[in-house]
Motif scaffolding. Structure first.
Motif, PDB file in Angstrom:
ATOM      1  N   PRO A 160       0.819  -1.221   0.000  1.00  0.00           N
ATOM      2  CA  PRO A 160       0.000   0.000   0.000  1.00  0.00           C
ATOM      3  C   PRO A 160       0.851   1.268   0.000  1.00  0.00           C
ATOM      4  O   PRO A 160       1.965   1.294   0.533  1.00  0.00           O
ATOM      5  N   GLY A 161       0.320   2.311  -0.580  1.00  0.00           N
ATOM      6  CA  GLY A 161       1.062   3.560  -0.740  1.00  0.00           C
ATOM      7  C   GLY A 161       1.490   4.203   0.553  1.00  0.00           C
ATOM      8  O   GLY A 161       2.454   4.986   0.572  1.00  0.00           O
ATOM      9  N   VAL A 162       0.808   3.901   1.669  1.00  0.00           N
ATOM     10  CA  VAL A 162       1.147   4.523   2.941  1.00  0.00           C
ATOM     11  C   VAL A 162       2.568   4.180   3.370  1.00  0.00           C
ATOM     12  O   VAL A 162       3.242   4.958   4.051  1.00  0.00           O
ATOM     13  N   PHE A 163       3.064   3.001   2.945  1.00  0.00           N
ATOM     14  CA  PHE A 163       4.410   2.597   3.326  1.00  0.00           C
ATOM     15  C   PHE A 163       5.479   3.380   2.561  1.00  0.00           C
ATOM     16  O   PHE A 163       6.663   3.273   2.890  1.00  0.00           O
ATOM     17  N   GLY A 164       5.077   4.147   1.586  1.00  0.00           N
ATOM     18  CA  GLY A 164       6.021   4.973   0.846  1.00  0.00           C
ATOM     19  C   GLY A 164       6.107   6.387   1.363  1.00  0.00           C
ATOM     20  O   GLY A 164       6.826   7.224   0.788  1.00  0.00           O
ATOM     21  N   HIS A 165       5.396   6.686   2.453  1.00  0.00           N
ATOM     22  CA  HIS A 165       5.415   8.039   2.996  1.00  0.00           C
ATOM     23  C   HIS A 165       6.777   8.361   3.598  1.00  0.00           C
ATOM     24  O   HIS A 165       7.342   7.582   4.359  1.00  0.00           O
ATOM     25  N   ILE A 166       7.323   9.517   3.241  1.00  0.00           N
ATOM     26  CA  ILE A 166       8.628   9.955   3.724  1.00  0.00           C
ATOM     27  C   ILE A 166       8.443  11.134   4.678  1.00  0.00           C
ATOM     28  O   ILE A 166       7.768  12.104   4.338  1.00  0.00           O
ATOM     29  N   ASN A 167       9.044  11.030   5.860  1.00  0.00           N
ATOM     30  CA  ASN A 167       8.990  12.124   6.806  1.00  0.00           C
ATOM     31  C   ASN A 167       9.799  13.309   6.290  1.00  0.00           C
ATOM     32  O   ASN A 167      10.963  13.148   5.918  1.00  0.00           O
ATOM     33  N   ALA A 168       9.187  14.477   6.268  1.00  0.00           N
ATOM     34  CA  ALA A 168       9.841  15.653   5.692  1.00  0.00           C
ATOM     35  C   ALA A 168      11.066  16.084   6.494  1.00  0.00           C
ATOM     36  O   ALA A 168      12.009  16.651   5.932  1.00  0.00           O
ATOM     37  N   ARG A 169      11.057  15.825   7.780  1.00  0.00           N
ATOM     38  CA  ARG A 169      12.158  16.282   8.632  1.00  0.00           C
ATOM     39  C   ARG A 169      13.332  15.308   8.637  1.00  0.00           C
ATOM     40  O   ARG A 169      14.488  15.713   8.515  1.00  0.00           O
ATOM     41  N   SER A 170      13.030  14.016   8.787  1.00  0.00           N
ATOM     42  CA  SER A 170      14.095  13.018   8.925  1.00  0.00           C
ATOM     43  C   SER A 170      14.431  12.294   7.631  1.00  0.00           C
ATOM     44  O   SER A 170      15.423  11.568   7.567  1.00  0.00           O
ATOM     45  N   LEU A 199       5.606   0.664  11.812  1.00  0.00           N
ATOM     46  CA  LEU A 199       4.992  -0.662  11.744  1.00  0.00           C
ATOM     47  C   LEU A 199       6.008  -1.764  12.026  1.00  0.00           C
ATOM     48  O   LEU A 199       5.740  -2.693  12.807  1.00  0.00           O
ATOM     49  N   VAL A 200       7.180  -1.669  11.413  1.00  0.00           N
ATOM     50  CA  VAL A 200       8.202  -2.701  11.611  1.00  0.00           C
ATOM     51  C   VAL A 200       8.680  -2.701  13.060  1.00  0.00           C
ATOM     52  O   VAL A 200       8.882  -3.763  13.667  1.00  0.00           O
ATOM     53  N   GLY A 201       8.857  -1.509  13.629  1.00  0.00           N
ATOM     54  CA  GLY A 201       9.277  -1.420  15.024  1.00  0.00           C
ATOM     55  C   GLY A 201       8.264  -2.040  15.976  1.00  0.00           C
ATOM     56  O   GLY A 201       8.625  -2.791  16.896  1.00  0.00           O
ATOM     57  N   LEU A 202       6.992  -1.754  15.753  1.00  0.00           N
ATOM     58  CA  LEU A 202       5.941  -2.334  16.595  1.00  0.00           C
ATOM     59  C   LEU A 202       5.881  -3.853  16.431  1.00  0.00           C
ATOM     60  O   LEU A 202       5.702  -4.584  17.415  1.00  0.00           O
ATOM     61  N   ALA A 203       6.037  -4.328  15.199  1.00  0.00           N
ATOM     62  CA  ALA A 203       6.030  -5.771  14.965  1.00  0.00           C
ATOM     63  C   ALA A 203       7.188  -6.453  15.694  1.00  0.00           C
ATOM     64  O   ALA A 203       7.027  -7.524  16.294  1.00  0.00           O
ATOM     65  N   ALA A 204       8.368  -5.816  15.667  1.00  0.00           N
ATOM     66  CA  ALA A 204       9.522  -6.381  16.368  1.00  0.00           C
ATOM     67  C   ALA A 204       9.281  -6.433  17.875  1.00  0.00           C
ATOM     68  O   ALA A 204       9.614  -7.425  18.539  1.00  0.00           O
ATOM     69  N   ILE A 205       8.686  -5.371  18.418  1.00  0.00           N
ATOM     70  CA  ILE A 205       8.400  -5.340  19.859  1.00  0.00           C
ATOM     71  C   ILE A 205       7.418  -6.447  20.239  1.00  0.00           C
ATOM     72  O   ILE A 205       7.607  -7.160  21.234  1.00  0.00           O
TER      73      ILE A 205
END
Length: 206
Positions: free
Chosen positions: A96-106, A115-121
């Motif tokens: 899905p396109g939401v996974f292509g969102h880029i944070n403007a600051r970082s 999502l990946v971080g939460l899945a790992a936790i």
């Protein structure tokens, strides 16, 4: 053009130097552990380094800190690789396109990272860490196996190493996969099967 040529030269060199240094460290650690513990104790131990330095009070905390930092480094590297893969798959419309969102600051794919971080936790908290590491290893080794096989198609103009090295890499990845615990292999194959099924569904939808 000059900048690209420099990067094309430096990155392969950095890879070779890094792999050589890491291999040397592993060899030194392995030889040291065999000399201190012996093969039988080493094979039976779940924490051989801690066991080897158990009689050195100041060394045990250092070993624990080093292990924690190494684990954190591996986790950060994994997060960076997985999120960038999700970004590329999103741009290719495999996710899905939401996974292509880029944070403007970082300038990182923040939603994928979250999502990946939460899945790992969740996996670490609810599952057995050894099982998690095992099926993760299956996925990583399968990834490198595919990468080695794909590299066989490189033409001579873009080839950095001879083809026989790719065959050795693919063979070693296969050997490492089949030597993992069967539970890890089963879990890893299940995850890969789910991914392949998702890929088939995406292609059919297109």
């Amino acid at each position: 053009m000059k900048r690209f040529a420099t990067r094309e030269r430096n990155i392969p060199r950095a890879i070779v130097i890094t792999l050589t240094l890491v291999a040397m460290i592993y060899i030194v650690v392995a030889i040291t552990l065999i000399a201190v513990l012996g093969p039988e104790i080493l094979a039976a131990s779940d924490a051989p380094i801690a066991l080897a330095v158990a009689n050195i009070p100041w060394a045990l905390p250092l070993a624990a800190i080093a292990a924690g930092l190494a684990s954190l480094g591996a986790l950060l590297a994994g997060l960076a690789g997985i999120t960038r893969t999700a970004l590329a798959m999103s741009r290719n419309k495999d996710l899905p396109g939401v996974f292509g969102h880029i944070n403007a600051r970082s300038s990182v794919p923040d939603y994928s990272l979250l999502l990946v971080g939460l899945a790992a936790i969740v996996l670490i908290v609810l599952g057995d860490i050894r099982t998690v590491i095992g099926f993760s290893s299956v996925g990583v080794l399968a990834y490198y196996l595919i990468a080695n096989l794909a590299a066989l198609n490189q033409d001579d103009a873009h080839r950095f190493v001879p083809k026989w090295l790719q065959w050795i890499g693919a063979a070693l990845c296969t050997i490492l996969i089949v030597t993992l615990p069967w539970q890890s292999i089963a879990a890893g194959l299940f995850v890969l099967a789910v991914g392949l099924l998702g890929r088939v569904m995406v292609l059919r939808h297109r």
